[in-house]
Design an enzyme around this catalytic site. Structure first.
Site, PDB file in Angstrom:
ATOM      1  N   THR A  77      37.395  45.514  42.344  1.00 33.20           N
ATOM      2  CA  THR A  77      36.554  44.881  41.595  1.00 33.20           C
ATOM      3  C   THR A  77      37.794  43.157  41.279  1.00 33.20           C
ATOM      4  O   THR A  77      39.036  42.994  41.939  1.00 33.20           O
ATOM      5  CB  THR A  77      35.763  44.656  39.982  1.00 33.20           C
ATOM      6  OG1 THR A  77      34.699  43.742  39.716  1.00 33.20           O
ATOM      7  CG2 THR A  77      37.716  44.864  39.018  1.00 33.20           C
TER       8      THR A  77
ATOM      9  N   PHE B 213      33.514  38.969  44.448  1.00 38.17           N
ATOM     10  CA  PHE B 213      32.524  38.171  43.142  1.00 38.17           C
ATOM     11  C   PHE B 213      31.559  36.473  43.861  1.00 38.17           C
ATOM     12  O   PHE B 213      32.493  35.837  43.814  1.00 38.17           O
ATOM     13  CB  PHE B 213      33.368  38.290  42.162  1.00 38.17           C
ATOM     14  CG  PHE B 213      33.142  38.903  41.489  1.00 38.17           C
ATOM     15  CD1 PHE B 213      33.699  40.180  41.393  1.00 38.17           C
ATOM     16  CD2 PHE B 213      33.295  38.744  39.675  1.00 38.17           C
ATOM     17  CE1 PHE B 213      33.211  41.394  40.618  1.00 38.17           C
ATOM     18  CE2 PHE B 213      33.572  39.813  38.857  1.00 38.17           C
ATOM     19  CZ  PHE B 213      33.608  41.166  39.105  1.00 38.17           C
TER      20      PHE B 213
ATOM     21  N   ASP C  20      23.730  46.194  38.259  1.00 36.42           N
ATOM     22  CA  ASP C  20      25.061  45.476  37.485  1.00 36.42           C
ATOM     23  C   ASP C  20      24.419  45.651  36.231  1.00 36.42           C
ATOM     24  O   ASP C  20      23.908  44.452  35.368  1.00 36.42           O
ATOM     25  CB  ASP C  20      25.552  44.634  38.053  1.00 36.42           C
ATOM     26  CG  ASP C  20      26.521  43.767  37.725  1.00 36.42           C
ATOM     27  OD1 ASP C  20      27.415  44.436  37.076  1.00 36.42           O
ATOM     28  OD2 ASP C  20      27.212  42.898  38.234  1.00 36.42           O
TER      29      ASP C  20
ATOM     30  N   GLU D 114      35.128  51.219  34.566  1.00 40.45           N
ATOM     31  CA  GLU D 114      37.238  50.188  34.670  1.00 40.45           C
ATOM     32  C   GLU D 114      37.815  50.596  33.829  1.00 40.45           C
ATOM     33  O   GLU D 114      36.695  51.000  33.095  1.00 40.45           O
ATOM     34  CB  GLU D 114      36.222  48.441  34.087  1.00 40.45           C
ATOM     35  CG  GLU D 114      36.653  47.793  34.655  1.00 40.45           C
ATOM     36  CD  GLU D 114      36.542  46.629  35.027  1.00 40.45           C
ATOM     37  OE1 GLU D 114      36.693  45.083  35.705  1.00 40.45           O
ATOM     38  OE2 GLU D 114      34.633  46.226  35.318  1.00 40.45           O
TER      39      GLU D 114
END
Length: 313
Positions: free
Chosen positions: A149, A171, A16, A89
């Site tokens: 996400t 998350f 990440d 994204e």
């Protein structure tokens, strides 16, 4: 065997980061980026030229196009270092606009294909709003795979599974943050660690629901605050982990065991759930943590996108 190698026996490890020079040392399968990570990267001397190049070559086409080109440039660099997929994204300002999200996702894939990258190696990251999930469903039908996400609730996961999205990113750390802040001085760190961590509990419930009911959407735990959250989710389909925590896993040889088990989940008594728009919005509204963290996450990504655009100007 260090903990990172042990984890790779059970789970696909994902890096990440936008700092692609750090990736090779950990040999992840996939990688994820977001506006905050890209903003952080381009402010480092070794990546500043990527921003300058994007502006110089595409500045006349507007900031949206420069941003798309920059994101794809980072993605292409990352793909040279990993065997799998990179997540790129969509602008978080489009989180409540299905049509614009679909258009942006298609444009990002076009740009990757123009660089010789197959669509199969890219996941379009989209916020898990109702509108974002519907956009993802359409992109998936077009053969463009998605990563949903800013996912904090079971309701979001249910809707993503119905939409047949490729992957979701619950998350963990931000869920943990909310409950810790809400508890204040009453928070018991030891009692709420590991398998009892509220972020871990949330991901485990989603994972077990998917496996129980044969939902093919991949579950990728994200946003970790400590190694304990990661090891408590060993066995999850994927885990996306920052370079700092990857380094901690590499440095440790502590025992790591299989925590999530797809076969065991099939024997659990978990009722099947579906959502239409009304029930989704109501369930999300009833979950104060998810409502607040989703809104906060979108605002944060928008703020960093605006900062990125300021650098471009």
């Amino acid at each position: 065997m260090n903990q990172l190698d042990a984890l790779k026996q059970f789970t696909t490890v994902v890096a990440d980061t936008g700092d692609f020079k750090q990736i090779a040392a950990f040999a992840p399968q996939d990688a994820t980026t977001n506006p905050s990570l890209i903003l952080k990267a381009v402010q480092k001397p070794e990546y500043a030229h990527l921003l300058k190049d994007a502006v110089a070559q595409h500045g006349s086409q507007g900031l949206d196009e420069v941003t798309n080109r920059l994101l794809v440039r980072f993605g292409c660099e990352i793909l040279q270092l990993i065997p799998g997929r990179v997540s790129t994204e969509v602008d978080a300002r489009l989180s409540f606009d299905t049509e614009a999200t679909v258009a942006r996702g298609r444009r990002i894939i076009e740009l990757y294909q123009g660089e010789g990258v197959s669509a199969e190696r890219v996941l379009i990251k989209i916020a898990s709003t109702w509108e974002g999930i519907q956009a993802a469903a359409r992109l998936e039908r077009d053969g463009i795979h998605t990563n949903l996400t800013l996912l904090f609730s079971f309701a979001q996961a249910v809707a993503c599974g119905q939409a047949k999205v490729q992957l979701i990113s619950p998350f963990v750390g931000r869920i943990y943050d909310w409950y810790k802040k809400s508890a204040g001085s009453g928070w018991d760190e030891a009692a709420m660690a590991g398998a009892n961590d509220p972020g871990v509990v949330s991901v485990r419930a989603i994972y077990n629901f998917y496996k129980k009911h044969g939902i093919s959407t991949e579950v990728m735990g994200a946003s970790f605050r400590n190694v304990g959250q990661i090891t408590a989710l060993a066995g999850c389909d994927l885990l996306t982990i920052s370079p700092d925590l990857l380094a901690q896993l590499t440095a440790s040889e502590a025992l790591l065991s299989h925590a999530l088990d797809a076969e065991a989940a099939k024997s659990l008594d978990i009722p099947f759930v579906t959502h239409d728009e009304g029930s989704f919005r109501f369930a999300l509204n009833e979950d104060a943590m998810a409502t607040e963290k989703l809104a906060e996450g979108i605002r944060a990504f928008v703020a960093d996108t605006i900062k990125l655009e300021a650098l471009m100007r």
